[in-house]
Design a protein around this motif. Structure first.
Motif, PDB file in Angstrom:
ATOM      1  N   VAL A  37       0.850  -1.189   0.000  1.00 50.28           N
ATOM      2  CA  VAL A  37       0.000   0.000   0.000  1.00 50.28           C
ATOM      3  C   VAL A  37       0.883   1.235   0.000  1.00 50.28           C
ATOM      4  CG1 VAL A  37      -1.827   1.255   1.182  1.00 50.28           C
ATOM      5  CG2 VAL A  37      -1.785  -1.252   1.243  1.00 50.28           C
ATOM      6  N   ALA A  38       0.714   2.069  -1.015  1.00 52.85           N
ATOM      7  CA  ALA A  38       1.489   3.311  -1.103  1.00 52.85           C
ATOM      8  C   ALA A  38       1.084   4.255   0.017  1.00 52.85           C
ATOM      9  CB  ALA A  38       1.272   3.981  -2.456  1.00 52.85           C
ATOM     10  N   GLN A  39       2.072   4.965   0.566  1.00 51.41           N
ATOM     11  CA  GLN A  39       1.804   5.914   1.640  1.00 51.41           C
ATOM     12  C   GLN A  39       1.318   7.257   1.102  1.00 51.41           C
ATOM     13  OE1 GLN A  39       5.188   6.174   4.284  1.00 51.41           O
ATOM     14  NE2 GLN A  39       5.733   4.080   3.834  1.00 51.41           N
ATOM     15  N   HIS A  40       1.515   7.501  -0.174  1.00 52.32           N
ATOM     16  CA  HIS A  40       1.045   8.755  -0.741  1.00 52.32           C
ATOM     17  C   HIS A  40       0.404   8.478  -2.078  1.00 52.32           C
ATOM     18  CE1 HIS A  40       4.530   8.366  -3.334  1.00 52.32           C
ATOM     19  NE2 HIS A  40       4.045   9.334  -4.065  1.00 52.32           N
ATOM     20  N   GLU A  41      -0.541   9.316  -2.439  1.00 50.96           N
ATOM     21  CA  GLU A  41      -1.185   9.234  -3.743  1.00 50.96           C
ATOM     22  C   GLU A  41      -1.307  10.646  -4.297  1.00 50.96           C
ATOM     23  OE1 GLU A  41      -4.898   7.257  -3.550  1.00 50.96           O
ATOM     24  OE2 GLU A  41      -4.083   5.384  -2.742  1.00 50.96           O
ATOM     25  N   HIS A  42      -1.123  10.756  -5.600  1.00 49.46           N
ATOM     26  CA  HIS A  42      -1.246  12.065  -6.222  1.00 49.46           C
ATOM     27  C   HIS A  42      -2.692  12.355  -6.586  1.00 49.46           C
ATOM     28  CE1 HIS A  42       3.034  12.491  -6.265  1.00 49.46           C
ATOM     29  NE2 HIS A  42       3.193  11.421  -6.997  1.00 49.46           N
ATOM     30  N   ASP A  43      -3.000  13.620  -6.702  1.00 45.86           N
ATOM     31  CA  ASP A  43      -4.325  14.070  -7.091  1.00 45.86           C
ATOM     32  C   ASP A  43      -4.574  13.650  -8.533  1.00 45.86           C
ATOM     33  OD1 ASP A  43      -6.615  15.415  -7.722  1.00 45.86           O
ATOM     34  OD2 ASP A  43      -5.977  17.342  -6.906  1.00 45.86           O
ATOM     35  N   ASP A  44      -5.558  12.766  -8.748  1.00 47.14           N
ATOM     36  CA  ASP A  44      -5.817  12.262 -10.093  1.00 47.14           C
ATOM     37  C   ASP A  44      -6.329  13.344 -11.037  1.00 47.14           C
ATOM     38  OD1 ASP A  44      -5.009   9.736  -9.408  1.00 47.14           O
ATOM     39  OD2 ASP A  44      -7.032   9.011  -8.938  1.00 47.14           O
ATOM     40  N   THR A  45      -6.827  14.455 -10.507  1.00 44.92           N
ATOM     41  CA  THR A  45      -7.300  15.517 -11.389  1.00 44.92           C
ATOM     42  C   THR A  45      -6.144  16.340 -11.945  1.00 44.92           C
ATOM     43  OG1 THR A  45      -7.581  17.142  -9.592  1.00 44.92           O
ATOM     44  CG2 THR A  45      -9.447  15.680 -10.065  1.00 44.92           C
ATOM     45  N   VAL A  46      -4.929  16.166 -11.382  1.00 48.18           N
ATOM     46  CA  VAL A  46      -3.746  16.870 -11.887  1.00 48.18           C
ATOM     47  C   VAL A  46      -3.107  16.011 -12.967  1.00 48.18           C
ATOM     48  CG1 VAL A  46      -1.485  17.821 -11.331  1.00 48.18           C
ATOM     49  CG2 VAL A  46      -3.364  18.045  -9.707  1.00 48.18           C
ATOM     50  N   THR A  47      -3.034  16.538 -14.170  1.00 52.05           N
ATOM     51  CA  THR A  47      -2.476  15.797 -15.299  1.00 52.05           C
ATOM     52  C   THR A  47      -1.520  16.702 -16.064  1.00 52.05           C
ATOM     53  OG1 THR A  47      -4.318  16.460 -16.721  1.00 52.05           O
ATOM     54  CG2 THR A  47      -4.536  14.361 -15.550  1.00 52.05           C
ATOM     55  N   SER A  48      -0.849  16.115 -17.040  1.00 58.44           N
ATOM     56  CA  SER A  48       0.000  16.912 -17.923  1.00 58.44           C
ATOM     57  C   SER A  48      -0.440  16.686 -19.359  1.00 58.44           C
ATOM     58  CB  SER A  48       1.474  16.538 -17.755  1.00 58.44           C
ATOM     59  OG  SER A  48       1.763  15.324 -18.398  1.00 58.44           O
ATOM     60  N   VAL A  49      -0.312  17.719 -20.158  1.00 64.75           N
ATOM     61  CA  VAL A  49      -0.606  17.651 -21.585  1.00 64.75           C
ATOM     62  C   VAL A  49       0.643  18.090 -22.324  1.00 64.75           C
ATOM     63  CG1 VAL A  49      -1.964  18.594 -23.487  1.00 64.75           C
ATOM     64  CG2 VAL A  49      -3.081  18.056 -21.313  1.00 64.75           C
ATOM     65  N   GLY A  50       1.175  17.217 -23.154  1.00 62.73           N
ATOM     66  CA  GLY A  50       2.338  17.542 -23.967  1.00 62.73           C
ATOM     67  C   GLY A  50       1.938  17.774 -25.407  1.00 62.73           C
ATOM     68  N   ILE A  51       2.493  18.809 -26.016  1.00 63.49           N
ATOM     69  CA  ILE A  51       2.192  19.148 -27.407  1.00 63.49           C
ATOM     70  C   ILE A  51       3.506  19.254 -28.164  1.00 63.49           C
ATOM     71  CG2 ILE A  51       1.181  20.856 -28.967  1.00 63.49           C
ATOM     72  CD1 ILE A  51      -0.688  21.687 -26.697  1.00 63.49           C
ATOM     73  N   GLU A  52       3.633  18.521 -29.248  1.00 60.22           N
ATOM     74  CA  GLU A  52       4.783  18.608 -30.135  1.00 60.22           C
ATOM     75  C   GLU A  52       4.274  18.869 -31.538  1.00 60.22           C
ATOM     76  OE1 GLU A  52       8.402  16.006 -29.183  1.00 60.22           O
ATOM     77  OE2 GLU A  52       6.752  14.750 -28.487  1.00 60.22           O
ATOM     78  N   VAL A  53       4.607  20.030 -32.088  1.00 63.07           N
ATOM     79  CA  VAL A  53       4.083  20.440 -33.388  1.00 63.07           C
ATOM     80  C   VAL A  53       5.221  21.037 -34.209  1.00 63.07           C
ATOM     81  CG1 VAL A  53       2.451  21.925 -34.614  1.00 63.07           C
ATOM     82  CG2 VAL A  53       1.807  20.915 -32.418  1.00 63.07           C
ATOM     83  N   ALA A  54       5.353  20.606 -35.452  1.00 61.10           N
ATOM     84  CA  ALA A  54       6.339  21.193 -36.352  1.00 61.10           C
ATOM     85  C   ALA A  54       5.805  22.512 -36.906  1.00 61.10           C
ATOM     86  CB  ALA A  54       6.642  20.221 -37.488  1.00 61.10           C
ATOM     87  N   GLY A  55       6.700  23.325 -37.459  1.00 61.32           N
ATOM     88  CA  GLY A  55       6.296  24.575 -38.075  1.00 61.32           C
ATOM     89  C   GLY A  55       6.614  25.782 -37.224  1.00 61.32           C
ATOM     90  N   ASP A  56       6.426  26.972 -37.799  1.00 59.68           N
ATOM     91  CA  ASP A  56       6.683  28.230 -37.105  1.00 59.68           C
ATOM     92  C   ASP A  56       5.376  28.825 -36.598  1.00 59.68           C
ATOM     93  OD1 ASP A  56       9.388  28.058 -37.596  1.00 59.68           O
ATOM     94  OD2 ASP A  56       9.276  29.171 -39.482  1.00 59.68           O
ATOM     95  N   VAL A  57       5.497  29.639 -35.565  1.00 53.59           N
ATOM     96  CA  VAL A  57       4.340  30.233 -34.904  1.00 53.59           C
ATOM     97  C   VAL A  57       4.292  31.730 -35.183  1.00 53.59           C
ATOM     98  CG1 VAL A  57       3.411  30.808 -32.615  1.00 53.59           C
ATOM     99  CG2 VAL A  57       4.219  28.493 -33.081  1.00 53.59           C
ATOM    100  N   ASP A  58       3.090  32.239 -35.406  1.00 54.43           N
ATOM    101  CA  ASP A  58       2.881  33.673 -35.533  1.00 54.43           C
ATOM    102  C   ASP A  58       2.859  34.281 -34.124  1.00 54.43           C
ATOM    103  OD1 ASP A  58       0.889  36.086 -35.465  1.00 54.43           O
ATOM    104  OD2 ASP A  58       1.532  35.933 -37.559  1.00 54.43           O
ATOM    105  N   ALA A  59       3.761  35.215 -33.849  1.00 46.95           N
ATOM    106  CA  ALA A  59       3.929  35.747 -32.496  1.00 46.95           C
ATOM    107  C   ALA A  59       2.663  36.442 -31.992  1.00 46.95           C
ATOM    108  CB  ALA A  59       5.114  36.706 -32.457  1.00 46.95           C
ATOM    109  N   ASN A  60       1.985  37.186 -32.845  1.00 45.59           N
ATOM    110  CA  ASN A  60       0.786  37.901 -32.413  1.00 45.59           C
ATOM    111  C   ASN A  60      -0.334  36.932 -32.052  1.00 45.59           C
ATOM    112  OD1 ASN A  60       1.929  40.467 -32.743  1.00 45.59           O
ATOM    113  ND2 ASN A  60       1.400  40.512 -34.927  1.00 45.59           N
ATOM    114  N   ARG A  61      -0.519  35.907 -32.854  1.00 42.00           N
ATOM    115  CA  ARG A  61      -1.553  34.909 -32.545  1.00 42.00           C
ATOM    116  C   ARG A  61      -1.223  34.194 -31.235  1.00 42.00           C
ATOM    117  NH1 ARG A  61      -1.946  31.812 -38.333  1.00 42.00           N
ATOM    118  NH2 ARG A  61      -2.386  33.641 -39.649  1.00 42.00           N
TER     119      ARG A  61
END
Length: 447
Positions: free
Chosen positions: A344-368
């Motif tokens: 039995v683990a002594q600690h558990e993380h909040d399941d509502t806390v997640t991470s989202v990773g985004i990897e996209v090629a191309g250049d970004v418009d700075a104003n947008r």
């Protein structure tokens, strides 16, 4: 080779407290000390090593897991490899993910015999985000654990807080940890002597604060020990709460508590290895971290072959009853374990806390990009604990590095792209994140 133990500092602090900024300052100063750095990221894509400046120091990264439970074996492995090059460094600095409880990390230096013989825990340094810590303490358990377990507390980002409120904050933190040394800082400006060479960690104090400190954390919940003759067996599982389950099968000399725990420590290292994805009908390889694929409806069967008679322990990610896990012999007779153990683990993380990773090629418009981020932070900033990444901005020769905590955002040009392929990597860590909306929003910023 010197027999002196290598001193290790654990650097912790909640998401966005400034650990990477402090780390960069340490690595860039002319202090004459050789430091090996081990990083642990909470996120789908590993970018922290890219955020750390180029330096002569050796940097190792452990991604996609919590250093306090699922990748302790990885930490043990890296420390073992480091010690083979003992003459290359004087100190080790372990930077934990912002969601880690530092207790189990510190525990590694006492529970693993090889690590304990070669390394000495020098101290736990916790960075505290003076701007956001009160909000974090009200909503997360990890931030309180990090403060309570520290030998040194660094109140960072003091330039963002009024002096009177800072005094009040220090009193609150002191009430949570009366023994720690407290220092104030902005932008991670901290003397190295307050981070390494502390000789500050006291095991007796750790046990007084957390009596279960030397009870190890494991990345599995159940083990069953079976007395098996050489031959063929079938591991059977029904539908359960997850589409996959990790498992390791190891031989044991006996079924008593000592043998079970020795097997557990062995499995910690095996669990740190990349799992072998195993489909129904494919064999379970002993002494191997396998991930049983359980997406097919109904009963799933995995062959298990035992070459030498004896005791075999199954160490599983979930409890056996969650999948109605059972073992039969070649004739289909159900076998009962001669011993069972729940981890039995002594600690558990909040399941509502997640991470989202985004990897996209191309250049970004700075104003947008600016418009999207401004809207995103205004609407969802309270739920975004941390965001960080690299951006390729159209027309700019340098990559753009950004970091954010809640509504605060900071970005700057970084090293030139040079011959490296241009692209974008972003990580968001927070509560109830909408992956599709985040990715669509960013893609709309492309030039």
């Amino acid at each position: 080779m010197s027999t002196t133990k290598v001193p290790v500092t654990i650097l912790t602090g909640f998401l966005g407290a400034g650990k990477t900024t402090l780390l960069n300052r340490i690595l860039s100063e002319q202090h004459g000390k050789r430091i090996a750095v081990i990083e642990n990221e909470y996120g789908e894509i590993g970018i922290d090593q890219g955020l750390v400046i180029d330096a002569d120091e050796e940097i190792f990264e452990m991604s996609n897991g919590c250093i306090c439970c699922t990748v302790r074996g990885d930490l043990i492995r890296i420390l073992g490899n480091l010690f083979k090059r003992r003459d290359k460094f004087d100190y080790v600095l372990v930077e934990t993910t912002g969601l880690a409880d530092p207790g189990p990390v510190a525990q590694t230096f006492f529970m693993d015999d090889d690590v304990h013989e070669q390394f000495a825990l020098d101290g736990i340094v916790t960075l505290v985000d003076a701007k956001h810590v009160e909000q974090q303490l009200d909503h997360t358990r990890e931030s309180a654990e990090q403060i309570a377990f520290a030998d040194v507390l660094i109140l960072n980002k003091t330039d963002l807080v009024e002096p009177a409120r800072l005094d009040e904050l220090e009193r609150r933190v002191r009430g949570m940890n009366a023994l720690a040394h407290i220092h104030r800082a902005s932008h991670g400006e901290v003397d190295l002597d307050r981070v390494v060479g502390l000789s500050a960690f006291d095991l007796d104090q750790a046990l007084s604060r957390k009596p279960s400190f030397l009870e190890p954390e494991y990345p599995f919940e159940w083990s069953g020990v079976y007395a098996l003759e050489a031959g063929h067996y079938r591991l059977m599982l029904d539908d359960g709460p997850d589409p996959a389950m990790s498992l390791v099968a190891v031989t044991l000399p006996s079924a008593d508590e000592t043998a079970l725990r020795a097997g557990a420590e062995r499995c910690v290292r095996l669990y740190a290895e990349e799992p072998v994805r195993t489909q129904p009908g494919e064999p379970v390889e002993p002494a191997t971290h396998v991930e049983l694929e359980l997406t097919e409806p109904g009963t799933k069967v995995f062959p298990l072959t035992i070459d030498t008679p004896g005791l075999v322990g199954l160490y599983t990610e979930h409890f056996a009853e969650e999948f109605n896990l059972r073992l039969t012999d070649a004739e289909g007779r159900l076998l009962q374990p001669v011993a069972e153990h729940a981890w039995v683990a002594q600690h558990e993380h909040d399941d509502t806390v997640t991470s989202v990773g985004i990897e996209v090629a191309g250049d970004v418009d700075a104003n947008r990009l600016n418009r999207w981020l401004s809207t995103l932070l205004a609407e969802r900033g309270i739920d975004i604990f941390r965001m960080k990444g690299f951006i390729s901005i159209a027309g700019e020769a340098e990559r753009f590095v950004f970091q954010g905590v809640h509504m605060l955002f900071d970005g700057r040009p970084d090293r030139a792209w040079g011959d490296l392929p241009r692209g974008n990597q972003l990580v968001f860590i927070g509560r109830n994140l909408d992956r599709a909306a985040l990715e669509a929003g960013f893609r709309a910023c492309l030039a």
